[in-house]
Design a protein around this motif. Structure first.
Motif, PDB file in Angstrom:
ATOM      1  N   UNK A 255       2.035  -4.213  -6.420  1.00  0.00           N
ATOM      2  CA  UNK A 255       1.319  -3.389  -5.545  1.00  0.00           C
ATOM      3  C   UNK A 255       1.259  -1.908  -6.230  1.00  0.00           C
ATOM      4  N   UNK A 256       0.098  -1.483  -6.360  1.00  0.00           N
ATOM      5  CA  UNK A 256      -0.123  -0.247  -6.999  1.00  0.00           C
ATOM      6  C   UNK A 256       0.704   1.089  -5.963  1.00  0.00           C
ATOM      7  N   UNK A 257       0.794   1.010  -4.883  1.00  0.00           N
ATOM      8  CA  UNK A 257       1.362   1.758  -3.955  1.00  0.00           C
ATOM      9  C   UNK A 257       2.913   2.212  -4.246  1.00  0.00           C
ATOM     10  N   UNK A 258       3.485   1.037  -4.715  1.00  0.00           N
ATOM     11  CA  UNK A 258       4.803   1.209  -4.702  1.00  0.00           C
ATOM     12  C   UNK A 258       5.226   1.699  -5.890  1.00  0.00           C
ATOM     13  N   UNK A 259       6.169   2.654  -5.695  1.00  0.00           N
ATOM     14  CA  UNK A 259       6.739   3.380  -6.973  1.00  0.00           C
ATOM     15  C   UNK A 259       8.220   2.894  -7.337  1.00  0.00           C
ATOM     16  N   UNK A 260       8.636   2.366  -6.347  1.00  0.00           N
ATOM     17  CA  UNK A 260      10.227   1.665  -6.898  1.00  0.00           C
ATOM     18  C   UNK A 260      10.500   0.617  -6.010  1.00  0.00           C
ATOM     19  N   UNK A 261      11.267  -0.226  -6.746  1.00  0.00           N
ATOM     20  CA  UNK A 261      11.965  -1.461  -5.867  1.00  0.00           C
ATOM     21  C   UNK A 261      13.524  -1.551  -5.752  1.00  0.00           C
ATOM     22  N   UNK A 262      13.890  -1.807  -4.622  1.00  0.00           N
ATOM     23  CA  UNK A 262      15.397  -1.880  -4.708  1.00  0.00           C
ATOM     24  C   UNK A 262      16.042  -3.222  -4.891  1.00  0.00           C
ATOM     25  N   UNK A 263      17.133  -3.207  -5.833  1.00  0.00           N
ATOM     26  CA  UNK A 263      17.629  -4.478  -6.286  1.00  0.00           C
ATOM     27  C   UNK A 263      19.180  -4.125  -5.979  1.00  0.00           C
ATOM     28  N   UNK A 264      19.881  -5.165  -5.554  1.00  0.00           N
ATOM     29  CA  UNK A 264      21.166  -5.121  -5.279  1.00  0.00           C
ATOM     30  C   UNK A 264      21.793  -6.553  -5.641  1.00  0.00           C
ATOM     31  N   UNK A 265      21.708  -7.525  -4.936  1.00  0.00           N
ATOM     32  CA  UNK A 265      22.500  -8.592  -5.191  1.00  0.00           C
ATOM     33  C   UNK A 265      21.914  -9.381  -6.638  1.00  0.00           C
ATOM     34  N   UNK A 266      20.920  -9.141  -7.071  1.00  0.00           N
ATOM     35  CA  UNK A 266      20.349  -9.554  -8.387  1.00  0.00           C
ATOM     36  C   UNK A 266      21.085  -8.920  -9.567  1.00  0.00           C
ATOM     37  N   UNK A 267      22.185  -8.252  -9.699  1.00  0.00           N
ATOM     38  CA  UNK A 267      23.250  -7.973 -10.451  1.00  0.00           C
ATOM     39  C   UNK A 267      24.199  -8.826 -10.319  1.00  0.00           C
ATOM     40  N   UNK A 268      25.103  -8.878  -9.285  1.00  0.00           N
ATOM     41  CA  UNK A 268      26.096  -9.704  -8.995  1.00  0.00           C
ATOM     42  C   UNK A 268      25.687 -11.179  -9.399  1.00  0.00           C
ATOM     43  N   UNK A 269      24.753 -11.697  -8.294  1.00  0.00           N
ATOM     44  CA  UNK A 269      24.060 -12.846  -8.152  1.00  0.00           C
ATOM     45  C   UNK A 269      24.719 -13.742  -7.380  1.00  0.00           C
TER      46      UNK A 269
END
Length: 395
Positions: A255-269
């Motif tokens: 999506x061109x409108x999005x500037x940032x994505x939040x990620x949390x669980x994808x680090x510890x998994x």
């Protein structure tokens, strides 16, 4: 990537049980993979899924594309400010006037806290806090990204702003408040980001979920773009547009409108994130419990270990046996507060005192059960406090 039982048994020998461990090599692999998935978008760290200041520092230092933290509680936000963090987006509304006043004071002293809102009452409370300190407080509006298909509500119950008409009404109210400034919008497509679509033995359910996800992605893209266009037409200048989550990075980043994505669980998994067709991350966080009994051949009873995830009650919210491979919890006992019986096949031979490693269903929640995490980095092992170990609890 998966490491072996003998590897962890040797590296972690001598530790007192139970303990929680982060494999830093796997954590860095996840960092890189999530950066690749995010493409050109900034990645905001979800503190709820980490709950350890030292690990969050490691993540933010990994690459400049990791920028900012999404917090989950007002008190936690103030705690992180004191710990040296900045660029804090509060993921949930705060409605405690006393807490809001302390947070507004922090903003007046130079901190950047962006407050979440989706109701006019949220904005009014924030405006009062800003007025007391004669400052404009930055605000993020939470756009509801769920979908309704007849009686089925596909998503989570979060925001009241579910369409452009609702957003316009909130924006008109916001425009009349002198002590607020619209800095961003957030749209969390939880039904895409947090729902697995490759569950073992559930082909029909997976097909339905995949179909619903495709429809949700289209709606989210359309609604988010319409929101950005409306906001611009009403004279607001956004600092950021936040979207996605660990499970939806592949689609949100388009999506061109999005500037940032939040990620949390994808680090510890945690193990709930093993069941996605679009990506595969490494199990960086696990915990160890100790074999203390052997009631019969092939069954080993460990002390403690019953750390079950929050949310809707379901078997998948229980921890899973990680290493040695092939271990199964009993349906009659599961993972218990003081004992956990585990069944292995005849090829697994454990001794009294040996470890068994488990994985939690979610990520940061495990840290609520431990004062410290052991960070394993090759031959180096260091101890860092969790939120709980620093005397903090925000749940």
């Amino acid at each position: 990537m998966m490491k072996t039982y003998p590897y962890y048994k040797e590296k972690l020998q001598g530790l007192s049980f139970p303990y929680a461990c982060v494999d830093m090599e796997l954590l860095r692999q996840n960092c890189q993979q999530n950066l690749d998935r995010a493409k050109d978008k900034k990645v905001r760290i979800a503190s709820k899924s980490i709950r350890c200041t030292e690990v969050m520092r490691e993540l933010l230092a990994y690459d400049p594309q990791f920028e900012g933290v999404m917090t989950y509680h007002g008190e936690e936000t103030l705690f992180l400010l004191q710990a040296g963090f900045d660029n804090l987006l509060l993921g949930y509304p705060v409605v405690d006037p006393g807490l809001l006043e302390r947070m507004a004071k922090a903003v007046a002293n130079g901190a950047y806290i962006c407050f979440m809102a989706d109701l006019e009452v949220h904005l009014d409370l924030l405006n009062e806090a800003g007025k007391k300190h004669q400052i404009q407080l930055p605000v993020c509006l939470d756009i509801d990204m769920s979908s309704d298909y007849g009686p089925l509500h596909f998503g989570v119950w979060r925001s009241r702003i579910g369409n452009i008409q609702c957003l316009e009404a909130v924006l008109k109210h916001l425009s009349g408040l002198d002590y607020l400034r619209l800095d961003g919008i957030m749209g969390y497509e939880a039904q895409v980001a947090g729902l697995g679509d490759k569950l073992k033995g559930q082909a029909l359910k997976n097909s339905v979920v995949q179909w619903l996800k495709q429809k949700s992605v289209k709606k989210a893209r359309r609604l988010r773009q319409e929101a950005v266009d409306l906001i611009a037409s009403m004279g607001f200048d956004l600092r950021f547009v936040n979207g996605g989550g660990t499970g939806s990075a592949e689609t949100t980043t388009l999506e061109s409108a999005v500037t940032e994505i939040t990620i949390g669980s994808g680090f510890y998994t945690p193990h709930l994130f093993d069941y996605y067709q679009a990506f595969s991350l490494s199990p960086a966080l696990f915990y160890g419990i100790q074999v203390v009994r052997q009631p019969k051949d092939g069954m080993y009873t460990c002390h403690g270990g019953g750390f079950t995830a929050s949310g809707g009650v379901a078997p998948i919210k229980a921890p899973v046996v990680y290493l040695p491979q092939g271990g199964k919890l009993l349906s009659t006992e599961g993972a218990g507060e003081v004992q956990t019986p585990i069944v292995f096949d005849k090829t697994t031979n454990l001794q009294i005192g040996d470890p068994v490693f488990l994985r939690h269903a979610k990520a940061g929640e495990l840290c609520e059960h431990f004062n410290h995490l052991y960070l394993l980095d090759g031959d180096q092992l260091r101890t860092v406090p969790t939120y709980r170990g620093e005397g903090q609890a925000f749940g």
